[in-house]
Design a protein around this motif. Structure first.
Motif, PDB file in Angstrom:
ATOM      1  N   VAL A   6      42.028  25.622  24.734  1.00  0.00           N
ATOM      2  CA  VAL A   6      40.847  26.439  25.019  1.00  0.00           C
ATOM      3  C   VAL A   6      41.274  27.895  25.173  1.00  0.00           C
ATOM      4  O   VAL A   6      42.438  28.177  25.438  1.00  0.00           O
ATOM      5  CB  VAL A   6      40.109  25.989  26.310  1.00  0.00           C
ATOM      6  CG1 VAL A   6      39.619  24.563  26.197  1.00  0.00           C
ATOM      7  CG2 VAL A   6      40.984  26.151  27.532  1.00  0.00           C
ATOM      8  N   THR A   7      40.312  28.801  25.023  1.00  0.00           N
ATOM      9  CA  THR A   7      40.553  30.202  25.347  1.00  0.00           C
ATOM     10  C   THR A   7      39.602  30.597  26.465  1.00  0.00           C
ATOM     11  O   THR A   7      38.504  30.054  26.580  1.00  0.00           O
ATOM     12  CB  THR A   7      40.329  31.138  24.137  1.00  0.00           C
ATOM     13  OG1 THR A   7      39.030  30.925  23.615  1.00  0.00           O
ATOM     14  CG2 THR A   7      41.367  30.914  23.059  1.00  0.00           C
ATOM     15  N   SER A   8      40.033  31.546  27.260  1.00  0.00           N
ATOM     16  CA  SER A   8      39.224  32.038  28.358  1.00  0.00           C
ATOM     17  C   SER A   8      38.210  33.040  27.831  1.00  0.00           C
ATOM     18  O   SER A   8      38.552  33.929  27.051  1.00  0.00           O
ATOM     19  CB  SER A   8      40.135  32.709  29.392  1.00  0.00           C
ATOM     20  OG  SER A   8      39.371  33.316  30.396  1.00  0.00           O
ATOM     21  N   LYS A   9      36.933  32.895  28.245  1.00  0.00           N
ATOM     22  CA  LYS A   9      35.874  33.807  27.809  1.00  0.00           C
ATOM     23  C   LYS A   9      35.561  34.874  28.847  1.00  0.00           C
ATOM     24  O   LYS A   9      34.875  35.833  28.549  1.00  0.00           O
ATOM     25  CB  LYS A   9      34.576  33.034  27.529  1.00  0.00           C
ATOM     26  CG  LYS A   9      34.632  32.129  26.350  1.00  0.00           C
ATOM     27  CD  LYS A   9      33.255  31.686  25.879  1.00  0.00           C
ATOM     28  CE  LYS A   9      32.369  31.102  26.930  1.00  0.00           C
ATOM     29  NZ  LYS A   9      31.114  30.538  26.436  1.00  0.00           N
ATOM     30  N   ALA A  10      36.043  34.680  30.092  1.00  0.00           N
ATOM     31  CA  ALA A  10      35.681  35.613  31.158  1.00  0.00           C
ATOM     32  C   ALA A  10      36.832  35.744  32.144  1.00  0.00           C
ATOM     33  O   ALA A  10      37.672  34.860  32.259  1.00  0.00           O
ATOM     34  CB  ALA A  10      34.432  35.124  31.875  1.00  0.00           C
ATOM     35  N   LYS A  14      40.790  36.980  30.003  1.00  0.00           N
ATOM     36  CA  LYS A  14      39.930  36.820  28.830  1.00  0.00           C
ATOM     37  C   LYS A  14      40.763  36.828  27.544  1.00  0.00           C
ATOM     38  O   LYS A  14      41.599  37.702  27.348  1.00  0.00           O
ATOM     39  CB  LYS A  14      38.904  37.944  28.790  1.00  0.00           C
ATOM     40  CG  LYS A  14      37.887  37.822  27.691  1.00  0.00           C
ATOM     41  CD  LYS A  14      36.855  38.919  27.787  1.00  0.00           C
ATOM     42  CE  LYS A  14      35.838  38.792  26.671  1.00  0.00           C
ATOM     43  NZ  LYS A  14      34.819  39.837  26.769  1.00  0.00           N
ATOM     44  N   GLY A  15      40.519  35.819  26.693  1.00  0.00           N
ATOM     45  CA  GLY A  15      41.216  35.732  25.422  1.00  0.00           C
ATOM     46  C   GLY A  15      42.522  34.947  25.463  1.00  0.00           C
ATOM     47  O   GLY A  15      43.099  34.662  24.428  1.00  0.00           O
ATOM     48  N   LYS A  44      38.899  26.847  36.556  1.00  0.00           N
ATOM     49  CA  LYS A  44      37.915  27.697  35.899  1.00  0.00           C
ATOM     50  C   LYS A  44      36.670  26.876  35.561  1.00  0.00           C
ATOM     51  O   LYS A  44      36.762  25.704  35.231  1.00  0.00           O
ATOM     52  CB  LYS A  44      38.532  28.258  34.609  1.00  0.00           C
ATOM     53  CG  LYS A  44      37.961  29.569  34.157  1.00  0.00           C
ATOM     54  CD  LYS A  44      38.959  30.272  33.247  1.00  0.00           C
ATOM     55  CE  LYS A  44      38.458  31.592  32.753  1.00  0.00           C
ATOM     56  NZ  LYS A  44      38.672  32.688  33.654  1.00  0.00           N
ATOM     57  N   LYS A  47      31.809  26.937  31.722  1.00  0.00           N
ATOM     58  CA  LYS A  47      31.069  27.955  30.973  1.00  0.00           C
ATOM     59  C   LYS A  47      31.919  29.187  30.677  1.00  0.00           C
ATOM     60  O   LYS A  47      31.545  30.001  29.852  1.00  0.00           O
ATOM     61  CB  LYS A  47      29.790  28.347  31.719  1.00  0.00           C
ATOM     62  CG  LYS A  47      30.016  29.091  33.016  1.00  0.00           C
ATOM     63  CD  LYS A  47      28.685  29.418  33.681  1.00  0.00           C
ATOM     64  CE  LYS A  47      28.893  30.163  34.986  1.00  0.00           C
ATOM     65  NZ  LYS A  47      27.616  30.472  35.621  1.00  0.00           N
ATOM     66  N   HIS A  48      33.068  29.320  31.340  1.00  0.00           N
ATOM     67  CA  HIS A  48      33.940  30.476  31.140  1.00  0.00           C
ATOM     68  C   HIS A  48      35.091  30.200  30.184  1.00  0.00           C
ATOM     69  O   HIS A  48      36.014  31.004  30.076  1.00  0.00           O
ATOM     70  CB  HIS A  48      34.486  30.966  32.480  1.00  0.00           C
ATOM     71  CG  HIS A  48      33.434  31.533  33.360  1.00  0.00           C
ATOM     72  ND1 HIS A  48      33.474  31.449  34.728  1.00  0.00           N
ATOM     73  CD2 HIS A  48      32.274  32.189  33.075  1.00  0.00           C
ATOM     74  CE1 HIS A  48      32.397  32.023  35.243  1.00  0.00           C
ATOM     75  NE2 HIS A  48      31.653  32.472  34.253  1.00  0.00           N
ATOM     76  N   ILE A  49      35.044  29.053  29.487  1.00  0.00           N
ATOM     77  CA  ILE A  49      36.079  28.757  28.498  1.00  0.00           C
ATOM     78  C   ILE A  49      35.446  28.453  27.150  1.00  0.00           C
ATOM     79  O   ILE A  49      34.282  28.051  27.074  1.00  0.00           O
ATOM     80  CB  ILE A  49      36.971  27.565  28.916  1.00  0.00           C
ATOM     81  CG1 ILE A  49      36.149  26.296  29.080  1.00  0.00           C
ATOM     82  CG2 ILE A  49      37.786  27.904  30.149  1.00  0.00           C
ATOM     83  CD1 ILE A  49      36.979  25.041  29.158  1.00  0.00           C
ATOM     84  N   GLN A  50      36.208  28.669  26.088  1.00  0.00           N
ATOM     85  CA  GLN A  50      35.771  28.353  24.731  1.00  0.00           C
ATOM     86  C   GLN A  50      36.697  27.273  24.178  1.00  0.00           C
ATOM     87  O   GLN A  50      37.855  27.544  23.902  1.00  0.00           O
ATOM     88  CB  GLN A  50      35.844  29.605  23.845  1.00  0.00           C
ATOM     89  CG  GLN A  50      35.461  29.359  22.401  1.00  0.00           C
ATOM     90  CD  GLN A  50      34.014  28.930  22.265  1.00  0.00           C
ATOM     91  OE1 GLN A  50      33.111  29.586  22.760  1.00  0.00           O
ATOM     92  NE2 GLN A  50      33.785  27.828  21.588  1.00  0.00           N
TER      93      GLN A  50
END
Length: 89
Positions: A6-10, A14-15, A44, A47-50
């Motif tokens: 996963v990547t972090s969105k927030a 982030k990223g 985390k 909703k804050h991960i992609q």
């Protein structure tokens, strides 16, 4: 989701790329093998991960799901292998 990349969105990370090592309710526990190891994963909200449609290899996935001890080097290696495959394409 355990074992998924996963990547972090927030947040300040982030990223950044992580591996999901555990999950509970609306939270996931993330590890990158460097700043956040398996013994102290980052908590985390989902909703804050992609999520990325890629998972760690079978042996590491089995260790994560069964609750066996996982080392930071194994997580780092999995992330490195994933980065090599995405750079190769």
């Amino acid at each position: 989701m355990i074992g998924q990349f996963v990547t972090s969105k927030a947040g300040h990370d982030k990223g950044r790329l992580y591996v999901v090592v555990a999950q509970e309710n609306d939270f996931v526990y993330l590890c990158d093998g460097k700043a956040k190891g398996p013994e102290g994963p980052k908590k985390k909200r989902r909703k804050h991960i992609q999520p990325i449609s890629a998972w760690v290899d079978e042996s590491l996935l089995e260790k994560l799901k069964s609750g066996k001890k996982v080392y930071a080097e194994e997580i780092k290696y999995a992330l490195k292998q994933y980065c090599h495959t995405c750079m190769g394409n």
